[in-house]
Design a protein around this motif. Structure first.
Motif, short mmCIF file in Angstrom:
data_model
loop_
_atom_site.label_atom_id
_atom_site.label_comp_id
_atom_site.label_asym_id
_atom_site.label_seq_id
_atom_site.Cartn_x
_atom_site.Cartn_y
_atom_site.Cartn_z
N THR A 1 0.79 -1.14 0.01
CA THR A 1 -0.06 0.05 -0.03
C THR A 1 0.70 1.16 0.06
N GLY A 2 2.04 1.23 0.34
CA GLY A 2 2.67 2.42 0.62
C GLY A 2 3.01 3.13 1.86
N ARG B 1 3.77 7.33 5.64
CA ARG B 1 3.68 7.03 4.33
C ARG B 1 5.21 6.74 4.31
N ALA B 2 5.12 5.72 3.20
CA ALA B 2 6.61 5.14 2.80
C ALA B 2 7.17 6.00 1.75
N ASP B 3 6.21 6.71 1.01
CA ASP B 3 6.67 7.83 0.12
C ASP B 3 6.26 8.96 0.62
N CYS C 1 9.24 20.48 -4.37
CA CYS C 1 8.51 20.06 -3.14
C CYS C 1 9.14 18.98 -2.42
N VAL C 2 9.68 19.08 -1.39
CA VAL C 2 10.51 18.22 -0.62
C VAL C 2 10.02 18.06 0.71
N ALA C 3 10.35 16.61 1.17
CA ALA C 3 10.00 16.29 2.48
C ALA C 3 11.07 17.16 3.51
N SER C 4 10.24 17.56 4.46
CA SER C 4 10.86 18.17 5.71
C SER C 4 11.81 17.32 6.82
#
Length: 486
Positions: A421-422, A438-440, A470-473
């Motif tokens: 499922t992610g 989330r894994a993504d 747009c990046v993960a913090s």
């Protein structure tokens, strides 16, 4: 297709058996079956202007037959894709039922979509017809392919020159029609949903889609032969799978009346409508409940409300505990995806552990597994939420994208095939699932899944922006950061 009510969770899991599958299926058969009782109510609709309408199953059956014949005359047939971009109006339920009679493929679309969004969906699905309302017709200008029928459901402001008035066409249409019998592998619905990168994915479900809601309606929503008096209000947008769960296939499998309101989100109005119409099952995103808790909930008469339902985004424990106390109902959160239905849930007969996703839906083979080996993990360890295949509720695949589809699956050393499922979760000693993220980098906002590429596209559409990312913090509390250069 009804199942008996769940009294004991573990006994239900042990004894669970799905009803035998039919040789062929059409969702309209369910409507036609309940239409044999001319008094049985199917839908109550209201809007922000104070208008309201009631429809029996018999009326929905008749109207959907007429609409199906109008669509057939416009060139829509078995396997053809039809873009349906409607607000929360009765034509939505009627259209889905009508298209099922033709064996056509429903492509639900949000009314908030832009021309760019629609251009992508039209190019991907090559529709035979488009159904919308006058206020949205201009978005399709110069996008409609040659030979594609254009139909308008007359509702709201705006004009649509060159489009066929669906309601007027239905007045002269016949109700004589033989519904198509569909096989399990025949596509019936394409839901576009965001991924971690790139363009939205066309999640393709079978024409048997409605049958995937049998357990969901019976066990999570507690709708069965004993619940004829229920009125189920689902607030989800028509292009979201949760809408099918709560305003269409879920309640109608059980012959339950659905309640639909078209209007902007107003927390006080929501509470007023629950009180005034005697809503017994209310289904909404967790963020909507948080806003409603900003009102004086205790001042409204919610005594007829028996279940509060949520899905699409994680429900925090304080919100759950406060809502249950003020509304006097159980708060039943569920976890699922557009690709794989609601596979984990809280149930009326089980202990509610605020903050938990709940327990596996009976008949749904879901587990927490190691991301690499796919071996099931013991209690307390965080891993990937995965579903063991084959699984009746699983999508057929992503529309015309076999590589993307195959990337969702892993095969364990013992040959077991898993749908990944992610999402990440852990189980406690009693089998309750607890969401870990989330894994993504998909973003959940009020129940809608948004991909980073879509955020970047929206930011880049501004003339002042030259480049953005747009990046993960690194700070989990901040989630996602958009960095723009002007």
């Amino acid at each position: 297709m009804l199942l008996p009510p769940m009294v004991d969770y573990h006994e239900t899991v042990r004894a669970h058996r799905r009803p035998p599958p039919p040789d062929g299926f059409c969702f309209a058969d369910i409507v036609d079956g309940y239409a044999q009782d001319p008094e049985r109510q199917a839908l109550i609709w209201t809007n922000a202007e104070g208008a309201s309408k009631r429809f029996s199953f018999a009326e929905i059956a008749a109207l959907s037959k007429r609409m199906a014949n109008v669509l057939r005359e416009a060139g829509v047939g078995r396997g053809d894709r039809v873009i349906v971009m409607l607000p929360r109006i009765p034509e939505w339920q009627i259209a889905v039922t009508a298209l099922s009679r033709l064996g056509a493929v429903v492509v639900p679309c949000l009314t908030m979509l832009t021309r760019k969004d629609l251009e992508y969906r039209i190019g991907a699905t090559e529709p035979s017809a488009i159904l919308t309302v006058p206020g949205e017709a201009a978005k399709f200008e110069r996008l409609v392919p040659e030979g594609c029928a254009r139909l308008i459901a007359p509702y709201g402001p705006g004009e649509a020159p060159g489009w066929t008035d669906l309601r007027a066409a239905m007045e002269g249409a016949t109700e004589e029609i033989v519904s198509e019998r569909m096989a399990r592998e025949d596509p019936g619905y394409i839901y576009f949903t965001s991924g971690s990168a790139g363009t939205p994915k066309g999640v393709t479900h079978s024409a048997w889609f409605a049958l995937g809601f049998v357990e969901i309606a019976a066990y999570w929503f507690d709708m069965n032969a004993q619940s004829k008096a229920d009125l189920c209000w689902g607030t989800a947008d028509t292009a979201w799978g949760f809408n099918a769960t709560s305003t269409l296939m879920g309640p109608w499998l059980a012959g339950i009346c659905a309640f639909v309101h078209d209007g902007p989100f107003d927390p006080r109005m929501r509470l007023q409508l629950i009180q005034d119409w005697g809503v017994t099952i209310y289904a909404a995103a967790a963020s909507e409940y948080r806003w409603m808790l900003g009102e004086d909930v205790a001042s409204f008469d919610l005594t007829k409300l028996r279940l509060s339902i949520t899905a699409g985004e994680s429900l925090d424990a304080p919100t759950a505990e406060r809502w249950m106390r003020l509304s006097g109902t159980k708060f039943l959160e569920s976890y699922g995806q557009t690709e794989s239905f609601m596979s984990i849930a809280n149930f009326p007969c089980t202990e509610i552990r605020p903050g938990s996703m709940g327990l596996p839906m009976p008949g749904f083979p879901v587990d927490v597994v190691d991301e690499e080996s796919c071996a099931p993990l013991p209690a307390g360890e965080t891993g990937a939420v995965a579903l063991k295949c084959p699984f009746d509720g699983l999508m057929l695949g992503y529309w015309r994208d076999p590589e993307r589809t195959e990337a969702c699956f892993r095969t364990a050393a013992d040959g077991t095939r898993w749908f990944m499922t992610g999402d990440l979760a852990r189980k406690d000693a009693d089998g309750y699932f607890w969401y870990e993220g989330r894994a993504d980098d998909v973003i959940n906002a009020a129940g809608y899944r948004i991909g980073p590429a879509e955020v970047e596209g929206a930011v880049m559409s501004h003339d002042a922006v030259r480049e953005c990312a747009c990046v993960a913090s690194p700070d989990e509390k901040r989630g996602v950061v958009v960095k723009a250069f002007v």
